[in-house]
Design a protein around this motif. Structure first.
Motif, PDB file in Angstrom:
ATOM      1  N   ARG A  36       0.635  -1.217  -0.016  1.00 25.35           N
ATOM      2  CA  ARG A  36       0.037  -0.040   0.005  1.00 25.35           C
ATOM      3  C   ARG A  36       0.881   1.253  -0.203  1.00 25.35           C
ATOM      4  O   ARG A  36       0.342   2.166  -0.736  1.00 25.35           O
ATOM      5  N   ARG A  37       1.920   1.198   0.870  1.00 27.56           N
ATOM      6  CA  ARG A  37       2.748   2.484   0.757  1.00 27.56           C
ATOM      7  C   ARG A  37       3.366   2.749  -0.587  1.00 27.56           C
ATOM      8  O   ARG A  37       3.629   3.675  -1.081  1.00 27.56           O
ATOM      9  N   LYS A  38       3.906   1.554  -1.302  1.00 29.76           N
ATOM     10  CA  LYS A  38       4.509   1.789  -2.513  1.00 29.76           C
ATOM     11  C   LYS A  38       3.417   2.256  -3.602  1.00 29.76           C
ATOM     12  O   LYS A  38       3.735   3.151  -4.365  1.00 29.76           O
ATOM     13  N   GLY A  39       2.076   1.742  -3.451  1.00 28.17           N
ATOM     14  CA  GLY A  39       1.060   2.347  -4.207  1.00 28.17           C
ATOM     15  C   GLY A  39       0.865   3.798  -3.986  1.00 28.17           C
ATOM     16  O   GLY A  39       0.664   4.700  -4.785  1.00 28.17           O
ATOM     17  N   ALA A  40       0.792   4.221  -2.823  1.00 30.87           N
ATOM     18  CA  ALA A  40       0.506   5.666  -2.477  1.00 30.87           C
ATOM     19  C   ALA A  40       1.744   6.486  -2.918  1.00 30.87           C
ATOM     20  O   ALA A  40       1.498   7.601  -3.483  1.00 30.87           O
ATOM     21  N   ARG A  41       2.942   6.100  -2.935  1.00 34.15           N
ATOM     22  CA  ARG A  41       4.035   7.011  -3.322  1.00 34.15           C
ATOM     23  C   ARG A  41       4.192   7.069  -4.976  1.00 34.15           C
ATOM     24  O   ARG A  41       4.290   8.057  -5.482  1.00 34.15           O
ATOM     25  N   LYS A  42       3.763   5.963  -5.538  1.00 33.20           N
ATOM     26  CA  LYS A  42       3.415   6.007  -7.052  1.00 33.20           C
ATOM     27  C   LYS A  42       2.518   6.869  -7.395  1.00 33.20           C
ATOM     28  O   LYS A  42       2.462   7.791  -8.225  1.00 33.20           O
ATOM     29  N   GLU A  43       1.016   6.813  -6.704  1.00 32.33           N
ATOM     30  CA  GLU A  43       0.020   7.974  -6.951  1.00 32.33           C
ATOM     31  C   GLU A  43       0.670   9.354  -6.685  1.00 32.33           C
ATOM     32  O   GLU A  43       0.265  10.454  -7.434  1.00 32.33           O
ATOM     33  N   TYR A  44       1.077   9.365  -5.612  1.00 34.22           N
ATOM     34  CA  TYR A  44       1.905  10.947  -5.230  1.00 34.22           C
ATOM     35  C   TYR A  44       2.876  11.567  -6.485  1.00 34.22           C
ATOM     36  O   TYR A  44       2.661  12.468  -6.813  1.00 34.22           O
ATOM     37  N   GLU A  45       3.769  10.568  -6.756  1.00 35.63           N
ATOM     38  CA  GLU A  45       4.465  10.755  -7.988  1.00 35.63           C
ATOM     39  C   GLU A  45       3.915  11.223  -9.350  1.00 35.63           C
ATOM     40  O   GLU A  45       4.123  12.096 -10.087  1.00 35.63           O
ATOM     41  N   ASP A  46       2.780  10.440  -9.532  1.00 34.39           N
ATOM     42  CA  ASP A  46       1.885  10.819 -10.791  1.00 34.39           C
ATOM     43  C   ASP A  46       1.175  12.071 -10.279  1.00 34.39           C
ATOM     44  O   ASP A  46       1.089  12.799 -11.495  1.00 34.39           O
ATOM     45  N   ASP A  47       0.731  12.506  -9.211  1.00 36.72           N
ATOM     46  CA  ASP A  47       0.126  13.641  -9.059  1.00 36.72           C
ATOM     47  C   ASP A  47       1.311  14.795  -9.281  1.00 36.72           C
ATOM     48  O   ASP A  47       0.870  15.941  -9.808  1.00 36.72           O
ATOM     49  N   VAL A  48       2.563  14.548  -8.819  1.00 36.34           N
ATOM     50  CA  VAL A  48       3.303  15.686  -8.875  1.00 36.34           C
ATOM     51  C   VAL A  48       3.595  15.888 -10.468  1.00 36.34           C
ATOM     52  O   VAL A  48       4.065  17.004 -10.672  1.00 36.34           O
ATOM     53  N   ARG A  49       3.834  14.979 -11.228  1.00 31.44           N
ATOM     54  CA  ARG A  49       3.862  15.003 -12.499  1.00 31.44           C
ATOM     55  C   ARG A  49       3.041  15.742 -13.356  1.00 31.44           C
ATOM     56  O   ARG A  49       3.144  16.453 -14.180  1.00 31.44           O
ATOM     57  N   ARG A  50       1.519  15.274 -13.063  1.00 31.38           N
ATOM     58  CA  ARG A  50       0.628  15.839 -13.509  1.00 31.38           C
ATOM     59  C   ARG A  50       0.473  17.449 -13.201  1.00 31.38           C
ATOM     60  O   ARG A  50      -0.231  18.074 -14.030  1.00 31.38           O
ATOM     61  N   TYR A  51       0.438  17.656 -11.914  1.00 31.00           N
ATOM     62  CA  TYR A  51       0.348  18.972 -11.556  1.00 31.00           C
ATOM     63  C   TYR A  51       1.752  19.621 -11.043  1.00 31.00           C
ATOM     64  O   TYR A  51       1.778  19.877  -9.738  1.00 31.00           O
TER      65      TYR A  51
END
Length: 103
Positions: free
Chosen positions: A48-63
């Protein structure tokens, strides 16, 4: 989907080991069951922690846009409304909203 099957089967096995009815191996099977459950819980947390980190990195890349601003005022609004419950009663629900003013 495969990982969900592994998790479900693992937890079922862990519960079965903890509840094993044979007296002379009860401590061993219970310990094994608790150990298996702990390992699965740790694995779930890491996953779950790895998934949350990937989601955060995706958000940072998008915004990527950022700006330095200072909050000078926060307006608080409280909204109260009655909600109808399944048992036929009504319940007062309060929601608080905050509207910041930036400088």
């Amino acid at each position: 989907m495969k990982s969900i099957k592994v998790i479900v089967i693992g937890f079922i096995l862990a519960i079965a080991l903890v509840a094993w009815p044979v007296e002379y191996t009860r401590n061993i099977t219970a310990g094994t069951g608790f150990l298996l459950g702990g390992v699965l819980a740790a694995w779930l947390g890491i996953r779950r922690r790895k998934g949350a980190r990937k989601e955060y990195e995706d958000d940072v890349r998008r915004y990527p846009g950022t700006t330095m601003m200072k909050v000078v005022w926060i307006e608080e609004s409280v909204v109260e409304r009655w909600e109808h419950q399944e048992d036929g009663s009504d319940r007062l629900r309060r929601e608080t909203y905050y509207l910041p003013t930036y400088e």
